[in-house]
Scaffold this motif. Structure first.
Motif, short mmCIF file in Angstrom:
data_model
loop_
_atom_site.label_atom_id
_atom_site.label_comp_id
_atom_site.label_asym_id
_atom_site.label_seq_id
_atom_site.Cartn_x
_atom_site.Cartn_y
_atom_site.Cartn_z
N LYS A 157 0.84 -1.20 0.00
CA LYS A 157 0.00 0.00 0.00
C LYS A 157 0.88 1.25 0.00
O LYS A 157 0.60 2.22 -0.71
N VAL A 158 1.94 1.24 0.79
CA VAL A 158 2.87 2.38 0.84
C VAL A 158 3.49 2.59 -0.54
O VAL A 158 3.57 3.72 -1.02
N SER A 159 3.91 1.52 -1.19
CA SER A 159 4.50 1.63 -2.53
C SER A 159 3.50 2.19 -3.52
O SER A 159 3.85 2.99 -4.38
N GLU A 160 2.25 1.80 -3.40
CA GLU A 160 1.20 2.31 -4.29
C GLU A 160 1.00 3.81 -4.07
O GLU A 160 0.88 4.58 -5.03
N ILE A 161 0.98 4.23 -2.81
CA ILE A 161 0.83 5.66 -2.49
C ILE A 161 2.00 6.44 -3.08
O ILE A 161 1.82 7.49 -3.70
N LEU A 162 3.23 5.93 -2.90
CA LEU A 162 4.42 6.60 -3.42
C LEU A 162 4.40 6.64 -4.94
O LEU A 162 4.77 7.65 -5.55
N SER A 163 3.95 5.56 -5.57
CA SER A 163 3.88 5.51 -7.03
C SER A 163 2.93 6.57 -7.57
O SER A 163 3.26 7.31 -8.51
N LYS A 164 1.76 6.70 -6.96
CA LYS A 164 0.79 7.73 -7.38
C LYS A 164 1.36 9.12 -7.16
O LYS A 164 1.20 10.00 -8.00
N TRP A 165 2.02 9.30 -6.03
CA TRP A 165 2.63 10.60 -5.71
C TRP A 165 3.70 10.96 -6.72
O TRP A 165 3.74 12.08 -7.23
N LEU A 166 4.57 10.01 -7.06
CA LEU A 166 5.66 10.28 -8.00
C LEU A 166 5.14 10.59 -9.40
O LEU A 166 5.68 11.45 -10.08
N ARG A 167 4.10 9.89 -9.81
CA ARG A 167 3.59 10.05 -11.17
C ARG A 167 2.61 11.21 -11.33
O ARG A 167 2.21 11.54 -12.44
N ALA A 168 2.23 11.83 -10.22
CA ALA A 168 1.28 12.95 -10.29
C ALA A 168 1.91 14.14 -11.02
O ALA A 168 3.09 14.44 -10.84
N THR A 169 1.11 14.81 -11.84
CA THR A 169 1.64 15.96 -12.57
C THR A 169 1.87 17.13 -11.63
O THR A 169 2.83 17.86 -11.76
N LYS A 170 0.99 17.32 -10.67
CA LYS A 170 1.18 18.35 -9.65
C LYS A 170 1.38 17.62 -8.33
O LYS A 170 0.42 17.18 -7.71
N ARG A 171 2.62 17.51 -7.93
CA ARG A 171 2.99 16.72 -6.77
C ARG A 171 3.10 17.60 -5.53
O ARG A 171 3.61 18.71 -5.59
N VAL A 172 2.62 17.08 -4.41
CA VAL A 172 2.79 17.74 -3.12
C VAL A 172 4.28 17.77 -2.81
O VAL A 172 4.98 16.78 -3.01
N ASN A 173 4.79 18.92 -2.35
CA ASN A 173 6.23 19.03 -2.07
C ASN A 173 6.71 18.10 -0.97
O ASN A 173 7.78 17.54 -1.06
#
Length: 151
Positions: free
Chosen positions: A126-142
């Motif tokens: 689940k953590v890896s999935e969250i990180l994957s979505k975060w990394l691939r997001a066009t506007k990423r939270v800092n």
């Protein structure tokens, strides 16, 4: 409260605690590698020496142990009953250093993720999935913080 170990034995025990290649860090690394993320480890030139550096994504990941980084409201953190003042100062210093490192990285153009040990132990996939979505997001939270759902 008196320590159950002699001063020399306590020193030896504490010296055995790893600062890198911890079980939670290895679990996360294997999981991210399996889904295709490539990274370098503990890059010296960056503030705080992040555990994982994903240059392609301009992002870094810190894996924080719940005790050493004083994870509030977490079963993995309990302030020791002996030498309370020492430990409070030590853990507050760790927390301050972590915040300064994260801010310096953001100012340097990096995105920062802080992943807590308890979250990895609860569900590394689940953590890896969250990180994957975060990394691939066009506007990423800092700065992203990944906690266990129980903390």
């Amino acid at each position: 409260m008196v320590d159950i170990f002699s001063r020399e034995k306590r020193s030896h025990v504490m010296a055995q605690i790893r600062g890198r290649d911890t079980k939670p860090e290895l679990l996360l690394r294997r999981s991210l590698w399996a889904i295709g993320f490539r990274y370098s480890l503990h890059r010296k030139g960056l503030p705080g020496r992040p555990d994982l550096v994903l240059t392609k994504w301009n992002a870094v990941i810190f894996v924080h142990g719940c005790f050493w980084h004083a994870h509030e409201n977490c079963a993995g953190f309990r302030l020791p009953k002996s030498r309370v003042e020492f430990w409070q100062e030590k853990l507050d210093g760790n927390r301050t250093r972590d915040e300064q490192s994260a801010l310096a990285l953001v100012e340097g153009g990096w995105s920062v993720a802080v992943v807590w040990e308890c979250a990895i132990e609860a569900d590394v996939e689940k953590v890896s999935e969250i990180l994957s979505k975060w990394l691939r997001a066009t506007k990423r939270v800092n700065i992203l913080e990944v906690r266990s759902s129980t903390s």
